[in-house]
Design a protein around this motif. Structure first.
Motif, PDB file in Angstrom:
ATOM      1  N   PHE A   4       7.764   0.978   4.338  1.00 35.03           N
ATOM      2  CA  PHE A   4       7.684   0.389   2.999  1.00 35.03           C
ATOM      3  C   PHE A   4       6.659   1.068   2.079  1.00 35.03           C
ATOM      4  O   PHE A   4       6.967   1.387   0.930  1.00 35.03           O
ATOM      5  CB  PHE A   4       7.396  -1.113   3.117  1.00 35.03           C
ATOM      6  N   PHE A 163       5.430  12.551  -2.397  1.00 36.01           N
ATOM      7  CA  PHE A 163       4.656  11.793  -1.418  1.00 36.01           C
ATOM      8  C   PHE A 163       3.500  12.659  -0.965  1.00 36.01           C
ATOM      9  O   PHE A 163       3.738  13.795  -0.557  1.00 36.01           O
ATOM     10  CB  PHE A 163       5.492  11.385  -0.202  1.00 36.01           C
ATOM     11  N   HIS A 202      -6.838  -5.853   5.135  1.00 34.78           N
ATOM     12  CA  HIS A 202      -5.693  -5.233   5.816  1.00 34.78           C
ATOM     13  C   HIS A 202      -6.212  -4.366   6.953  1.00 34.78           C
ATOM     14  O   HIS A 202      -6.943  -3.398   6.708  1.00 34.78           O
ATOM     15  CB  HIS A 202      -4.886  -4.372   4.832  1.00 34.78           C
ATOM     16  N   ARG A 204      -5.055  -1.874   9.654  1.00 34.21           N
ATOM     17  CA  ARG A 204      -3.935  -1.000  10.099  1.00 34.21           C
ATOM     18  C   ARG A 204      -4.383  -0.391  11.406  1.00 34.21           C
ATOM     19  O   ARG A 204      -5.174   0.570  11.407  1.00 34.21           O
ATOM     20  CB  ARG A 204      -3.698   0.061   9.020  1.00 34.21           C
ATOM     21  N   TRP A 209      -0.911   4.505  14.377  1.00 35.62           N
ATOM     22  CA  TRP A 209      -2.007   4.844  13.469  1.00 35.62           C
ATOM     23  C   TRP A 209      -3.066   5.706  14.147  1.00 35.62           C
ATOM     24  O   TRP A 209      -3.713   6.538  13.507  1.00 35.62           O
ATOM     25  CB  TRP A 209      -2.607   3.557  12.910  1.00 35.62           C
ATOM     26  N   ASP A 273      -0.929  -4.962  11.481  1.00 29.63           N
ATOM     27  CA  ASP A 273       0.295  -4.613  12.197  1.00 29.63           C
ATOM     28  C   ASP A 273       0.043  -4.692  13.705  1.00 29.63           C
ATOM     29  O   ASP A 273       0.941  -4.408  14.480  1.00 29.63           O
ATOM     30  CB  ASP A 273       0.789  -3.219  11.794  1.00 29.63           C
ATOM     31  N   PRO A 300       5.762  -8.952   5.958  1.00 32.25           N
ATOM     32  CA  PRO A 300       4.907  -7.980   5.266  1.00 32.25           C
ATOM     33  C   PRO A 300       4.864  -8.153   3.752  1.00 32.25           C
ATOM     34  O   PRO A 300       3.831  -7.913   3.130  1.00 32.25           O
ATOM     35  CB  PRO A 300       5.522  -6.624   5.646  1.00 32.25           C
ATOM     36  N   PHE A 321       0.401   1.285   2.775  1.00 36.24           N
ATOM     37  CA  PHE A 321       0.637  -0.166   2.740  1.00 36.24           C
ATOM     38  C   PHE A 321      -0.517  -0.816   1.970  1.00 36.24           C
ATOM     39  O   PHE A 321      -0.306  -1.626   1.073  1.00 36.24           O
ATOM     40  CB  PHE A 321       0.714  -0.679   4.188  1.00 36.24           C
TER      41      PHE A 321
HETATM   42  O1  GFB Z   1       4.117   0.987   4.860  1.00 35.08           O
HETATM   43  P1  GFB Z   1       3.822   2.217   5.585  1.00 35.08           P
HETATM   44  O2  GFB Z   1       4.503   3.456   5.176  1.00 35.08           O
HETATM   45  O3  GFB Z   1       2.252   2.372   5.520  1.00 35.08           O
HETATM   46  O4  GFB Z   1       4.147   2.001   7.127  1.00 35.08           O
HETATM   47  P2  GFB Z   1       1.203   3.398   6.131  1.00 35.08           P
HETATM   48  C1  GFB Z   1       3.462   1.054   7.870  1.00 35.08           C
HETATM   49  C2  GFB Z   1       4.364  -0.148   8.190  1.00 35.08           C
HETATM   50  O5  GFB Z   1       3.720  -0.889   9.224  1.00 35.08           O
HETATM   51  C3  GFB Z   1       4.544  -1.120   7.024  1.00 35.08           C
HETATM   52  C4  GFB Z   1       3.835  -2.281   8.960  1.00 35.08           C
HETATM   53  O6  GFB Z   1       5.604  -0.783   6.174  1.00 35.08           O
HETATM   54  C5  GFB Z   1       4.765  -2.433   7.746  1.00 35.08           C
HETATM   55  O7  GFB Z   1       6.087  -2.513   8.214  1.00 35.08           O
HETATM   56  N1  GFB Z   1       2.499  -2.799   8.623  1.00 35.08           N
HETATM   57  C6  GFB Z   1       1.365  -2.117   8.406  1.00 35.08           C
HETATM   58  C7  GFB Z   1       2.240  -4.087   8.503  1.00 35.08           C
HETATM   59  N2  GFB Z   1       0.356  -2.953   8.177  1.00 35.08           N
HETATM   60  C8  GFB Z   1       0.862  -4.196   8.223  1.00 35.08           C
HETATM   61  C9  GFB Z   1       0.307  -5.500   8.055  1.00 35.08           C
HETATM   62  O8  GFB Z   1      -0.872  -5.706   7.804  1.00 35.08           O
HETATM   63  N3  GFB Z   1       1.171  -6.539   8.169  1.00 35.08           N
HETATM   64  C10 GFB Z   1       2.492  -6.370   8.432  1.00 35.08           C
HETATM   65  N4  GFB Z   1       3.263  -7.454   8.530  1.00 35.08           N
HETATM   66  N5  GFB Z   1       3.053  -5.159   8.615  1.00 35.08           N
HETATM   67  C11 GFB Z   1       1.927   5.426   7.674  1.00 35.08           C
HETATM   68  C12 GFB Z   1       2.906   6.228   6.896  1.00 35.08           C
HETATM   69  O9  GFB Z   1       1.968   4.076   7.326  1.00 35.08           O
HETATM   70  O10 GFB Z   1       2.150   5.467   9.059  1.00 35.08           O
HETATM   71  C13 GFB Z   1       3.210   7.550   7.503  1.00 35.08           C
HETATM   72  O11 GFB Z   1       2.329   6.511   5.632  1.00 35.08           O
HETATM   73  C14 GFB Z   1       3.390   7.513   9.000  1.00 35.08           C
HETATM   74  O12 GFB Z   1       4.378   8.068   6.914  1.00 35.08           O
HETATM   75  C15 GFB Z   1       2.239   6.745   9.607  1.00 35.08           C
HETATM   76  O13 GFB Z   1       4.603   6.890   9.322  1.00 35.08           O
HETATM   77  C16 GFB Z   1       2.343   6.639  11.114  1.00 35.08           C
HETATM   78  O14 GFB Z   1       0.855   4.430   5.135  1.00 35.08           O
HETATM   79  O15 GFB Z   1       0.104   2.539   6.647  1.00 35.08           O
END
Ligand code: GFB
Length: 359
Positions: A4, A163, A202, A204, A209, A273, A300, A321
């Motif tokens: 997302f 991006f 938040h 992460r 990660w 997450d 989320p 996120f």
């Molecule tokens: O959103 P997103 O691209 O953010 O991917 P990052 C992380 C996903 O993990 C979110 C879940 O879309 C959610 O589905 N997620 C993360 C959470 N934090 C939370 C939270 O606090 N609550 C909930 N319910 N869900 C990076 C990407 O993710 O991760 C990179 O930018 C790569 O492309 C990397 O995939 C491994 O930027 O945090």
């Protein structure tokens, strides 16, 4: 691309591209990878309200497009996929090179959901700068090569947006307002559970990660995902440390306790997450008589909407996120709402590392 946070980042650039060419944006679904197998499509309007975005540019929902526009304006026999350059098929060794727009997951499910099959391909790599309309001559090249009379619909195999997103596009986040159901759930939770002022955080810290944060070392000068949000573009606003990406429990607790103390918070809202650190955070806050809360079965979108409403937000600088929340807080109100980042010790904005000058 990605989940997302990444998708919203690319959406901001896509909005800028459509606006720059004075085109109507067909609102794409968000792609959900939560379940194994085929990616699921979430209609745009189930997440954000099209009417707010339409204050900024011309938009149409995919449902309206499929029903009212595509059959006449974009007949089946004229549907071409647009990609940068031809590539080989992943699956058919002997297939001619092309865009292969529907190959793989989520691409096949995405275009099936849109009800689109392509009869041919177009390659826009000949345009210098590609979809970056700030490149000199790019805009006029798009208008010449892909005029709206000859190409009423431009269907891209990948979002025409950078991006990580560019700072110039961040303000557009203010036109992305949550759908009413998400907003109502967030407000209900805040009114019934949290006491203001509240700090939203938040965390992460899922296994994926850890791999991301391994790429960080003290003299890293380029950005990783959303890191420009705290480090600045050069980057000039602090050192890129591992603690910024994967803050230790100590860093998290110190930041939360410090902020609770300084704003006189009465509750803390945690999203994560993986590890919500509820026990250590709760213990650290007993002296303050401050309670810590999470959403049950965290959705989320609702989590993000609650974080956006917090009196102070502490996010993960590298996470896109988190950056959804910080951009909203920065640009949606007459007075920006305060945000900070775990492990980040800001340097003054005006500091820009000087280049070594050899005399
Ligand atoms: O959103 P997103 O691209 O953010 O991917 P990052 C992380 C996903 O993990 C979110 C879940 O879309 C959610 O589905 N997620 C993360 C959470 N934090 C939370 C939270 O606090 N609550 C909930 N319910 N869900 C990076 C990407 O993710 O991760 C990179 O930018 C790569 O492309 C990397 O995939 C491994 O930027 O945090």
């Amino acid at each position: 691309m990605g989940r997302f946070g990444n998708q919203v980042d690319q959406l901001l650039g896509t909005i800028s591209f459509a606006k720059g060419l004075d085109r109507t944006l067909v609102l794409p679904p968000f792609i959900d990878f939560a379940k194994p197998g085929k990616a699921q499509m979430i209609p745009f309007e189930d997440v954000y309200q099209p009417k707010f975005l339409s204050q900024y540019l011309k938009v149409i929902t995919l449902t309206e497009f499929k029903r009212d526009i595509a059959p006449t304006v974009w007949p089946k026999e004229s549907r071409k996929a647009l990609c940068w350059s031809p590539r080989e098929s992943f699956y058919e060794k002997n297939a001619p090179s092309g865009c292969h727009a529907k190959e793989g997951n989520p691409f096949g499910p995405f275009w099936d959901y849109a009800g689109v099959d392509f009869v041919d391909d177009e390659f826009y790599g000949k345009i210098e700068g590609g979809y970056d309309l700030s490149t000199r001559g790019a805009k006029s090249a798009w208008n010449e090569l892909y005029s709206s009379s000859d190409h009423p619909v431009l269907a891209f195999t990948g979002a025409p947006g950078a991006f990580p997103s560019k700072r110039k596009d961040w303000e557009t986040q203010k036109f992305l307002r949550w759908n009413g159901k998400i907003l109502r759930s967030a407000r209900k939770f805040i009114n019934e559970t949290l006491q203001r002022p509240f700090v939203g955080i938040h965390l992460r810290n899922n296994v994926d990660w850890k791999g991301v944060c391994e790429h960080i070392h003290s003299d890293r000068k380029d950005h990783l995902f959303a890191s420009a949000q705290c480090l600045g573009d050069h980057p000039q606003k602090g050192d890129f440390t591992k603690e910024i990406c994967a803050p230790s429990e100590k860093t998290v607790i110190e930041a939360v306790v410090d902020k609770v103390g300084s704003i006189g918070a009465r509750s803390v809202f945690v999203t994560s997450d993986k590890d919500y650190m509820m026990i250590p955070i709760g213990e650290a806050l007993t002296a303050y008589d401050v309670k810590v809360f999470t959403l049950k079965d965290e959705d989320p979108f609702i989590a993000l909407a609650v974080l956006q409403e917090s009196d102070h937000f502490i996010g993960n600088c590298v996470s896109t996120f988190s950056s959804i929340v910080t951009r909203h807080r920065q640009y949606s109100y007459s007075q920006p709402r305060p945000s900070s980042y775990f492990g980040h010790h800001p340097r003054p904005d005006q500091y820009i590392p000087s280049k070594k000058i050899e005399l």
